[in-house]
Write a protein that holds these residues in place. Structure first.
Motif, PDB file in Angstrom:
ATOM      1  N   ALA A   1       5.159 -14.180 -33.991  1.00 57.96           N
ATOM      2  CA  ALA A   1       4.291 -15.202 -34.339  1.00 57.96           C
ATOM      3  C   ALA A   1       3.872 -16.325 -33.429  1.00 57.96           C
ATOM      4  CB  ALA A   1       4.972 -15.870 -35.766  1.00 57.96           C
ATOM      5  N   ALA A   2       5.085 -16.554 -32.692  1.00 57.41           N
ATOM      6  CA  ALA A   2       4.742 -17.721 -31.552  1.00 57.41           C
ATOM      7  C   ALA A   2       4.035 -17.040 -30.473  1.00 57.41           C
ATOM      8  CB  ALA A   2       6.076 -18.274 -31.188  1.00 57.41           C
TER       9      ALA A   2
ATOM     10  N   ARG B   1      -1.421 -16.796 -27.717  1.00 58.68           N
ATOM     11  CA  ARG B   1      -2.814 -16.065 -27.456  1.00 58.68           C
ATOM     12  C   ARG B   1      -3.732 -16.460 -27.884  1.00 58.68           C
ATOM     13  NH1 ARG B   1      -0.215 -10.950 -29.446  1.00 58.68           N
ATOM     14  NH2 ARG B   1       1.480 -10.660 -27.970  1.00 58.68           N
ATOM     15  N   LEU B   2      -3.757 -17.083 -28.914  1.00 65.18           N
ATOM     16  CA  LEU B   2      -4.898 -17.499 -29.780  1.00 65.18           C
ATOM     17  C   LEU B   2      -5.181 -18.889 -29.049  1.00 65.18           C
ATOM     18  CD1 LEU B   2      -6.821 -17.401 -31.954  1.00 65.18           C
ATOM     19  CD2 LEU B   2      -5.057 -18.817 -33.407  1.00 65.18           C
TER      20      LEU B   2
ATOM     21  N   GLU C   1      -0.708 -27.532 -31.385  1.00 67.79           N
ATOM     22  CA  GLU C   1       0.409 -27.811 -32.179  1.00 67.79           C
ATOM     23  C   GLU C   1       0.994 -26.733 -32.942  1.00 67.79           C
ATOM     24  OE1 GLU C   1      -0.685 -30.965 -34.908  1.00 67.79           O
ATOM     25  OE2 GLU C   1      -1.360 -32.302 -33.237  1.00 67.79           O
ATOM     26  N   ARG C   2       0.251 -25.948 -33.421  1.00 68.98           N
ATOM     27  CA  ARG C   2       0.741 -24.704 -34.071  1.00 68.98           C
ATOM     28  C   ARG C   2       1.594 -23.702 -33.148  1.00 68.98           C
ATOM     29  NH1 ARG C   2      -2.928 -20.116 -36.880  1.00 68.98           N
ATOM     30  NH2 ARG C   2      -1.371 -18.984 -37.990  1.00 68.98           N
ATOM     31  N   ALA C   3       0.948 -23.673 -32.211  1.00 73.11           N
ATOM     32  CA  ALA C   3       1.712 -22.532 -31.164  1.00 73.11           C
ATOM     33  C   ALA C   3       3.008 -23.429 -30.838  1.00 73.11           C
ATOM     34  CB  ALA C   3       0.760 -22.532 -29.860  1.00 73.11           C
ATOM     35  N   THR C   4       3.149 -24.889 -30.627  1.00 72.99           N
ATOM     36  CA  THR C   4       4.173 -25.417 -30.238  1.00 72.99           C
ATOM     37  C   THR C   4       5.227 -25.109 -31.369  1.00 72.99           C
ATOM     38  OG1 THR C   4       3.091 -26.711 -28.757  1.00 72.99           O
ATOM     39  CG2 THR C   4       5.098 -27.634 -29.399  1.00 72.99           C
ATOM     40  N   ASP C   5       4.889 -25.661 -32.516  1.00 72.02           N
ATOM     41  CA  ASP C   5       5.683 -25.452 -33.688  1.00 72.02           C
ATOM     42  C   ASP C   5       6.396 -24.064 -33.612  1.00 72.02           C
ATOM     43  OD1 ASP C   5       5.405 -28.042 -34.455  1.00 72.02           O
ATOM     44  OD2 ASP C   5       3.755 -27.823 -35.768  1.00 72.02           O
ATOM     45  N   ARG C   6       5.586 -23.201 -33.676  1.00 77.86           N
ATOM     46  CA  ARG C   6       6.118 -21.685 -33.681  1.00 77.86           C
ATOM     47  C   ARG C   6       6.897 -21.463 -32.585  1.00 77.86           C
ATOM     48  NH1 ARG C   6       1.381 -17.878 -36.649  1.00 77.86           N
ATOM     49  NH2 ARG C   6       1.731 -19.202 -38.556  1.00 77.86           N
TER      50      ARG C   6
END
Length: 192
Positions: free
Chosen positions: A106-107, A112-113, A130-135
């Motif tokens: 998922a990270a 990649r996104l 933020e979502r990538a960092t959290d994951r």
């Protein structure tokens, strides 16, 4: 179903059987995180986990538990009780490895996104980053947790293996184990 290609190949599809296999020590050895990778993740993410000595502590604790709570008489009941001690530790470790693998995937997808959004433009970057960092942070935490669970299961399995074979428990000694591996059971004579 997500297709997983074998690294370095474009025409070989890998079926992740470890997600469907019954938890066992053999499976655990296959899917356990590499301790070198875990050390690098701890350093890179600034985690304060100490991963040294976990296996030895679990080995000692399981040996104490066996000595105090499991019947000393050899037989089928003792063997069944020892097997039952190992099962939950292995199941917990395998589940932790699976969660860590899923979080890492998922990270990676979130990263990649972000890269795709940066190259194409026109996206609101802050929430994606933020979502990538959290994951990524979650994946790092779960990787360390999986490593700890694996070391605890491996340590417990050593004490249980010794109890099953009827050997007296003794602390793990790397030098003694290396001598036994390279020179047989007898210790080499000191030079001198």
């Amino acid at each position: 179903m997500r297709i997983e290609l074998t690294p370095g190949m474009t025409n070989v599809v890998r079926f992740p059987l470890e997600r469907r296999m019954k938890p066992s020590l053999d499976l655990l050895w296959e899917i356990a995180p590499d301790s070198r990778e875990v050390g690098l993740v701890i350093e890179a993410f600034g985690l304060d986990d100490d991963i040294d000595g976990i296996r030895d502590i679990a080995d000692r604790e399981m040996a104490d538990y066996i000595a105090n709570n499991i019947r000393p008489e050899p037989g089928a009941q003792r063997r069944a009780a020892l097997d039952e001690l190992l099962r939950p530790a292995v199941e917990r470790a395998v589940a932790a490895c699976r969660r860590a693998h899923e979080a890492a995937a998922a990270a990676m997808a979130a990263q990649r996104l972000v890269v795709k959004a940066q190259s194409e433009g026109g996206y609101w970057m802050s929430p994606l980053e933020e979502r990538a960092t959290d994951r990524s942070n979650l994946a790092a935490r779960l990787l360390v947790d999986a490593h700890i669970a694996c070391d605890e299961a491996r340590g417990a399995s050593r004490a249980i293996r010794l109890a099953k074979s009827g050997e007296d428990w003794r602390p793990f000694d790397v030098e003694e184990e290396a001598n036994a591996l390279f020179f047989g059971e007898a210790r080499p004579l000191a030079a001198g």
